[in-house]
Design a protein around this motif. Structure first.
Motif, mmCIF file in Angstrom:
data_model
loop_
_atom_site.group_PDB
_atom_site.id
_atom_site.type_symbol
_atom_site.label_atom_id
_atom_site.label_comp_id
_atom_site.label_asym_id
_atom_site.label_seq_id
_atom_site.Cartn_x
_atom_site.Cartn_y
_atom_site.Cartn_z
ATOM 1 N N LEU A 149 19.669 -76.771 29.481
ATOM 2 C CA LEU A 149 18.486 -76.476 28.685
ATOM 3 C C LEU A 149 18.550 -77.175 27.329
ATOM 4 N N GLU A 150 19.700 -77.133 26.693
ATOM 5 C CA GLU A 150 19.839 -77.816 25.406
ATOM 6 C C GLU A 150 19.591 -79.315 25.560
ATOM 7 N N ASP A 151 20.074 -79.888 26.659
ATOM 8 C CA ASP A 151 19.857 -81.310 26.905
ATOM 9 C C ASP A 151 18.369 -81.598 27.103
ATOM 10 N N TYR A 152 17.662 -80.730 27.848
ATOM 11 C CA TYR A 152 16.227 -80.919 28.054
ATOM 12 C C TYR A 152 15.460 -80.827 26.739
ATOM 13 N N ILE A 153 15.827 -79.855 25.907
ATOM 14 C CA ILE A 153 15.122 -79.686 24.635
ATOM 15 C C ILE A 153 15.313 -80.913 23.752
ATOM 16 N N ASN A 154 16.540 -81.409 23.693
ATOM 17 C CA ASN A 154 16.800 -82.597 22.865
ATOM 18 C C ASN A 154 16.010 -83.802 23.360
ATOM 19 N N LYS A 155 15.923 -83.979 24.666
ATOM 20 C CA LYS A 155 15.155 -85.092 25.207
ATOM 21 C C LYS A 155 13.665 -84.912 24.965
ATOM 22 N N PHE A 156 13.205 -83.667 24.992
ATOM 23 C CA PHE A 156 11.793 -83.414 24.726
ATOM 24 C C PHE A 156 11.466 -83.692 23.257
ATOM 25 N N GLU B 101 13.490 -73.981 35.361
ATOM 26 C CA GLU B 101 13.758 -75.335 35.856
ATOM 27 C C GLU B 101 15.225 -75.720 35.726
ATOM 28 N N THR B 102 15.901 -75.257 34.673
ATOM 29 C CA THR B 102 17.323 -75.596 34.535
ATOM 30 C C THR B 102 18.156 -74.906 35.613
ATOM 31 N N GLU B 103 17.785 -73.682 35.974
ATOM 32 C CA GLU B 103 18.468 -72.985 37.075
ATOM 33 C C GLU B 103 18.307 -73.771 38.372
ATOM 34 N N ALA C 175 24.540 -79.885 45.431
ATOM 35 C CA ALA C 175 24.526 -80.550 46.730
ATOM 36 C C ALA C 175 24.037 -81.987 46.653
ATOM 37 N N ASN C 176 23.452 -82.395 45.514
ATOM 38 C CA ASN C 176 22.900 -83.743 45.376
ATOM 39 C C ASN C 176 23.449 -84.402 44.112
ATOM 40 N N THR C 177 23.311 -85.704 44.052
ATOM 41 C CA THR C 177 23.879 -86.445 42.914
ATOM 42 C C THR C 177 22.907 -86.560 41.754
ATOM 43 N N GLU C 178 21.646 -86.267 41.971
ATOM 44 C CA GLU C 178 20.687 -86.317 40.870
ATOM 45 C C GLU C 178 19.501 -85.422 41.170
ATOM 46 N N THR C 179 18.747 -85.099 40.121
ATOM 47 C CA THR C 179 17.554 -84.270 40.247
ATOM 48 C C THR C 179 16.613 -84.590 39.101
ATOM 49 N N SER C 180 15.404 -84.116 39.218
ATOM 50 C CA SER C 180 14.425 -84.316 38.148
ATOM 51 C C SER C 180 13.591 -83.063 37.997
ATOM 52 N N SER C 181 13.085 -82.861 36.790
ATOM 53 C CA SER C 181 12.250 -81.695 36.492
ATOM 54 C C SER C 181 10.977 -82.175 35.820
ATOM 55 N N SER C 182 9.861 -81.535 36.201
ATOM 56 C CA SER C 182 8.566 -81.913 35.637
ATOM 57 C C SER C 182 7.905 -80.697 35.013
ATOM 58 N N PHE C 183 7.300 -80.905 33.824
ATOM 59 C CA PHE C 183 6.599 -79.839 33.116
ATOM 60 C C PHE C 183 5.217 -80.357 32.734
ATOM 61 N N GLU C 184 4.204 -79.756 33.309
ATOM 62 C CA GLU C 184 2.841 -80.145 32.969
ATOM 63 C C GLU C 184 2.378 -79.322 31.780
ATOM 64 N N GLU C 185 2.048 -80.037 30.704
ATOM 65 C CA GLU C 185 1.624 -79.408 29.450
ATOM 66 C C GLU C 185 2.623 -78.351 29.007
ATOM 67 N N LEU C 186 3.865 -78.789 28.795
ATOM 68 C CA LEU C 186 4.862 -77.876 28.251
ATOM 69 C C LEU C 186 4.386 -77.351 26.902
ATOM 70 N N VAL D 283 11.904 -85.154 33.158
ATOM 71 C CA VAL D 283 13.270 -85.507 32.794
ATOM 72 C C VAL D 283 14.111 -85.641 34.060
ATOM 73 N N LYS D 284 15.076 -86.556 34.009
ATOM 74 C CA LYS D 284 15.970 -86.803 35.140
ATOM 75 C C LYS D 284 17.399 -86.478 34.719
ATOM 76 N N LEU D 285 18.176 -85.925 35.645
ATOM 77 C CA LEU D 285 19.556 -85.550 35.346
ATOM 78 C C LEU D 285 20.431 -85.883 36.551
ATOM 79 N N THR D 286 21.532 -86.587 36.304
ATOM 80 C CA THR D 286 22.480 -86.909 37.376
ATOM 81 C C THR D 286 23.665 -85.949 37.326
ATOM 82 N N ARG D 287 24.400 -85.901 38.435
ATOM 83 C CA ARG D 287 25.562 -85.019 38.471
ATOM 84 C C ARG D 287 26.614 -85.469 37.469
#
Length: 1006
Positions: free
Chosen positions: A300-307, A336-338, A346-357, A365-369
């Motif tokens: 979550l902290e990483d997402y906030i900083n990127k936002f 979304e962070t959960e 189980a995967n090496t990367e994932t992404s999260s999308s927020f419409e009108e955060l 935002v994209k995050l790799t393992r």
């Protein structure tokens, strides 16, 4: 009361208790989720599903405020909002984040401090819209909701948890079946829970209507599930026990429980031995704040900083405080962070999308393992900390461990498993041989089944550890003193020891029990004596005891339910002269039931079997040793029974029980009045929920009925059975109902009774038309069926009439035959008398056949030839005539009516007449079924044989013809007497067959 009465009273209470406790609920009380397993007769260890058929319920409850037509919150004193649980509650976070309360477990039993507790600070940071405050005077954390009036007392964490537990209980009772009540429960708790936290969860369960049979640590619960289907090395045979570590990493914390698994041979009933399994906790370790939530927070902290790095965010002046202070935004981020953390397991990367955060700002935002593991690198070293602590407490090394049993959802995280492999020396010791999500709840349910008298399960003797050292504080000579009683590894449960503490005090006093938490003594209970002074005086006055001879003792043990130290009893005593006390009636009954003393052939094995023991503790250095008193008394009693010649005065111990008052210490506990207020408010909330559900159901029924009527009015099938005026009246009332339902203000004010009244008004107009249509459609078929029944009844009347007539004719012929037989016998007697002087009579061979005797048949009534009588004929005929007349009249009346008129020939009446006919036909045929089989054919044959030997005269020939005629039988319907009564269709079929058979018989005679 006699011993027999006591015995029956004991057996009654035992069976009554076993019956009442026929259901047990195991509950896994987690931070993120709640799971439950039900055990009841016929349901062995079955998971309790949520209302959405899920195997676990999200640990959340929410309030949906009542609102007016303008969407303003209506909060009145005594009114209650709608409640939502689990995923339904979380779904409301986006709209009303301040009314959703998830993850409440960390807020239980918090100790008061002048500064904000770290747990509350973390909770408010995660859920900024929730108004949670710790209240010192109440010893709990309160949550204020906008759905209630300002005058209402805020809800405590225990009450909110009680709502969730009560919801689980309702689901369990639905699974158990109608009429079943679920009250007994075993609940899992973390090993690190202190007294305040354990009391808080017990209080929540009590408010939910549950009786807590035991609090079991998460690690021991998993071990019970692991052991219930396995056997372990038997130490009584010299085999080495197994040692396993249960590593449990959940959403909020991490624990490691080191356990010993072994088998042991113990005495069973009589001379037999049995092998039981033993599961003992040897040591525990934990990290209260290491879990899935801590990893989510890093993401979550990483997402906030990127936002915040986005240009449009900077241009609008959005900073980190605005983000973390916005409840809706934080709810979306946490969700979304959960999800991202779980995907990266189980995967090496994932992404999260927020419409009108934020307004007009989308965020992707994209995050790799690899990046994720870099973010949580500071936590990696803490993963194995609990395992090291558990090994240190148990004084073992990893070489002594057979495996590490993994439990909890976060153990699937790759970097966590990597850390575990390093400490275990490879992956071979890491085991996934239990269900990582459900093993604890199944173990808790198995533990509950073992505690209940209603179930017989595999015997597993389990013991936990205290977790925290415990002792007591008291005053001696005006000075405060401490006395250690239990260590962190003192067993709780099987093999636990009772501490017998001796005091010098001879007057009423008090002492406290404490837990040693983080190098500080935290009091948990204060013990106050109430009658010690009076009891000491009584010993002096009644037995002449000196003050120095009087001993004050208290027994202290770790409670088997919650693991906390408790005083089980206290006595003040001294030794006096006299014989021992005789055995009581209760002891005799116990011995007779097998619960008394040891028999010679049932002595316990002396191979180290653990049993509860008593350890003496001196509370004061000047106190005399008391450990030998009981043994001296016991040996004295034994000597008195074995020695017949008294050598010196015997002694016995005179004791008086000390009454005590137990005062909980630590966090303030609610008074009995406060607990009653909580229970009453929760009960009122439940009533409100039931009333709301009933109101909503009535509204839904009304709404669906209006849609049905709309289609009903356009259905041409109903036009013929209704008038235009009737349809117009329905249409007008329907319009009013729809207008009412489209007015939110009116609907919000309406009660369940209003909806039901409007529904009934519509039904009153619509149902008569529906009935006429139904009657018109079904009537022809029912009339045809009734006429078929009448035709078959008429056939039955004819058959009965013919058989009654045949019976009368047969009776007349039988009487004539009897008269001819009498005349023949008289003539034969006269002939024999005339020739009696002939000497050759003796040479004549008798004309009788072996085994045959002359048979005289007497006939008295027609029923001797047929089961039917004139009464049967009259009954069937009258029923036929009555129904025929009724049908004719009703058909004539119905034919004069129009389709929209109320019918006079109703389907239910037709069916009733058909049933009436069927019952009469059944009775008649059943009489025939019950009639005995006729043997007239055999009788006729015997008569014919005898008459042929007697004479060849015309009289004899005529007699033969008459006998043959008397042997004729009407067609019979054969029914197995053991079968059920035939149906109406079967009756009609039998009547037809009988008629057909009778016609064929007549044709053959011709």
């Amino acid at each position: 009361m006699s011993p027999t009465s006591l015995l029956f009273l004991f057996l009654y209470l035992f069976t009554h208790t076993a019956s009442a406790a026929s259901s047990v609920l195991g509950i896994d009380f987690g931070t993120l989720n709640l799971k439950a397993v039900l055990v009841k007769p016929g349901i062995p260890l079955e998971i309790v599903l949520t209302k959405d058929s899920k195997r676990k319920e999200t640990a959340a409850v929410a309030f949906k405020p009542n609102r007016d037509s303008r969407n303003n919150i209506i909060a009145e004193v005594g009114s209650f909002p709608e409640r939502a649980y689990g995923s339904d509650a979380l779904a409301l976070q986006g709209r009303m984040p301040g009314e959703v309360y998830p993850n409440l477990k960390p807020l239980l039993g918090l100790q008061w401090s002048e500064s904000t507790d770290p747990a509350i600070a973390a909770y408010k940071e995660r859920y900024p819209a929730v108004q949670a405050e710790q209240v010192r005077e109440l010893g709990t954390t309160l949550v204020k909701s906008a759905a209630f009036a300002e005058q209402e007392v805020p809800w405590s964490v225990e009450e909110l948890l009680a709502m969730q537990l009560a919801n689980i209980r309702r689901n369990a009772e639905a699974l158990a079946g109608k009429g079943n009540v679920v009250e007994d429960a075993v609940i899992t708790v973390p090993a690190f829970y202190i007294a305040d936290e354990r009391r808080a969860i017990e209080r929540a369960a009590t408010l939910a209507g549950l009786d807590v049979n035991a609090l079991i640590s998460d690690g021991l619960a998993v071990a019970m599930d692991y052991a219930k289907s396995r056997t372990f090395p038997e130490v009584t045979k010299g085999e080495k026990p197994e040692h396993h570590i249960v590593f449990d990493m959940g959403a909020g914390s991490t624990t490691a429980t080191l356990l010993r698994f072994q088998g042991r041979s113990v005495k069973d009933v009589g001379r037999f031995n049995k092998t039981v399994q033993e599961v003992a906790v040897l040591g525990t370790g934990w990290d209260r704040t290491l879990g899935g939530d801590s990893f989510n927070e890093v993401i979550l902290e990483d997402y906030i900083n990127k936002f915040l790095a986005k240009s449009e965010v900077k241009s609008q002046g959005i900073d980190i405080d605005k983000i973390k202070g916005n409840g809706r935004v934080m709810a979306r981020l946490w969700k979304e962070t959960e999800k991202a953390r779980q995907v990266l397991s189980a995967n090496t990367e994932t992404s999260s999308s927020f419409e009108e955060l934020f307004p007009d700002i989308d965020f992707r935002v994209k995050l790799t393992r690899t990046d994720y593991e870099g973010l949580v690198s500071d936590y990696a070293g803490r993963v194995v900390g609990p395992i090291k602590d558990a090994l240190a407490v148990a004084k073992l090394t990893m070489d002594d461990i057979d495996s590490i049993i993994l439990h909890g959802g976060v153990v699937r995280t790759p970097f966590v498993q990597k850390q575990l492999e390093e400490i275990a020396g490879g992956s071979s010791k890491l085991r996934s041989n239990v269900n990582a999500d459900e093993s604890a709840v199944f173990g808790a349910a198995f533990k509950g089944a073992g505690l209940s008298p209603s179930f017989k399960v595999k015997e597993i003797r389990s013991s936990d550890v205290a977790g925290y050292a415990a002792g007591m504080t008291y005053t001696d000579g005006g000075k405060e003193r401490r006395q250690a009683l239990f260590t962190t590894t003192s067993p709780v449960g099987h093999g636990a020891a009772t501490k017998q503490i001796s005091f010098k005090d001879k007057a009423d006093f008090s002492f406290e029990l404490y837990q040693r938490i983080e190098d500080a003594d935290r009091p948990i209970t204060q013990i106050e004596t109430r009658n010690l002074t009076e009891s000491v005086k009584a010993l002096k006055d009644n037995f002449g005891c000196e003050a120095d001879e009087i001993s004050t003792k208290f027994n202290v043990r770790l409670n088997t339910v919650d693991g906390l130290p408790e005083v089980t009893g206290g006595t003040v005593s001294c030794e006096v002269e006299g014989s021992g006390k005789a055995e009581s009636i209760g002891d005799s009954v116990k011995d007779w039931l097998g619960f008394g003393g040891k028999k010679k052939d049932q002595e316990a094995l002396n191979d180290g079997e653990d049993t509860e023991s008593t350890e003496d503790v001196e509370a004061a250095t000047s106190s005399s040793a008391t450990g030998s008193e009981s043994s001296t008394s016991a040996s004295s009693g034994a000597a008195s029974s074995s020695s017949k010649v008294p050598e010196k005065p015997k002694k016995r111990t005179a004791s008086i029980s000390v009454a005590i008052t137990v005062v909980p210490k630590g966090n303030p506990q609610p008074s009995s009045e406060e607990l009653k207020r909580m229970r009453d408010r929760l009960t009122a909330f439940d009533r409100s929920d039931r009333a709301r559900m009933a109101r909503e159901e009535a509204l839904n029924v009304l709404e669906s009925y209006t849609y049905y009527i709309r289609d009903f009015l356009t259905n041409p099938d109903y036009e013929a059975v209704s008038t235009k005026g009737q349809r117009d009246e329905i249409s007008k009332l329907l319009g009013k109902a729809r207008e009412f339902m489209e007015d939110p203000k009116e609907v919000s004010k309406a009660t369940r009774e209003v909806f039901m009244d409007k529904h009934n008004e519509l039904k009153k107009l619509v149902e008569p038309i529906q009935i006429r249509r139904k009657e018109e459609t079904a009537r022809p078929e029912k009339i045809k069926a009734l006429k078929d029944s009448l035709e078959q009844t008429q056939n039955l009347v004819k058959m009965v009439q013919e058989q009654v007539q045949q019976a009368n004719d047969a009776k007349k012929k039988a009487e004539e035959f009897d008269a001819s037989q009498s005349a023949e016998k008289a003539a034969s007697a006269a002939t024999a008398s005339a020739s009696s002087s002939d000497g050759l009579d003796d040479l004549e061979e008798p004309e009788t056949t072996d085994g045959e005797t002359p048979l005289e048949v007497k006939y008295e009534k027609p029923e001797d030839f047929s089961p039917y009588s004139n009464i049967d004929l009259t009954e069937v005929s009258e029923a036929f005539d009555s129904v025929t007349k009724w049908l004719s009249e009703k058909e004539a009346a119905q034919s004069k009516l129009k389709p929209h008129d109320e019918p006079v020939l109703l389907v239910k009446d037709i069916e009733a007449k058909a049933t009436e006919l069927g019952e009469i036909m059944r009775d008649v045929l059943y009489k025939k079924m019950k009639a005995p089989k006729s043997s007239s054919s055999k009788k006729a044959k015997t008569s014919k044989t005898k008459s042929s030997k007697k004479s060849k005269s015309n009289t004899s020939a005529a007699s033969n013809d008459e006998a043959t005629a008397s042997g004729e039988q009407a067609p019979r319907i054969t029914i197995n007497p053991d079968d059920d009564m035939p149906s109406e269709e079967e009756i009609l079929s039998m009547v037809n067959e009988a008629r057909s058979s009778q016609s064929t018989s007549k044709h053959d005679e011709l």
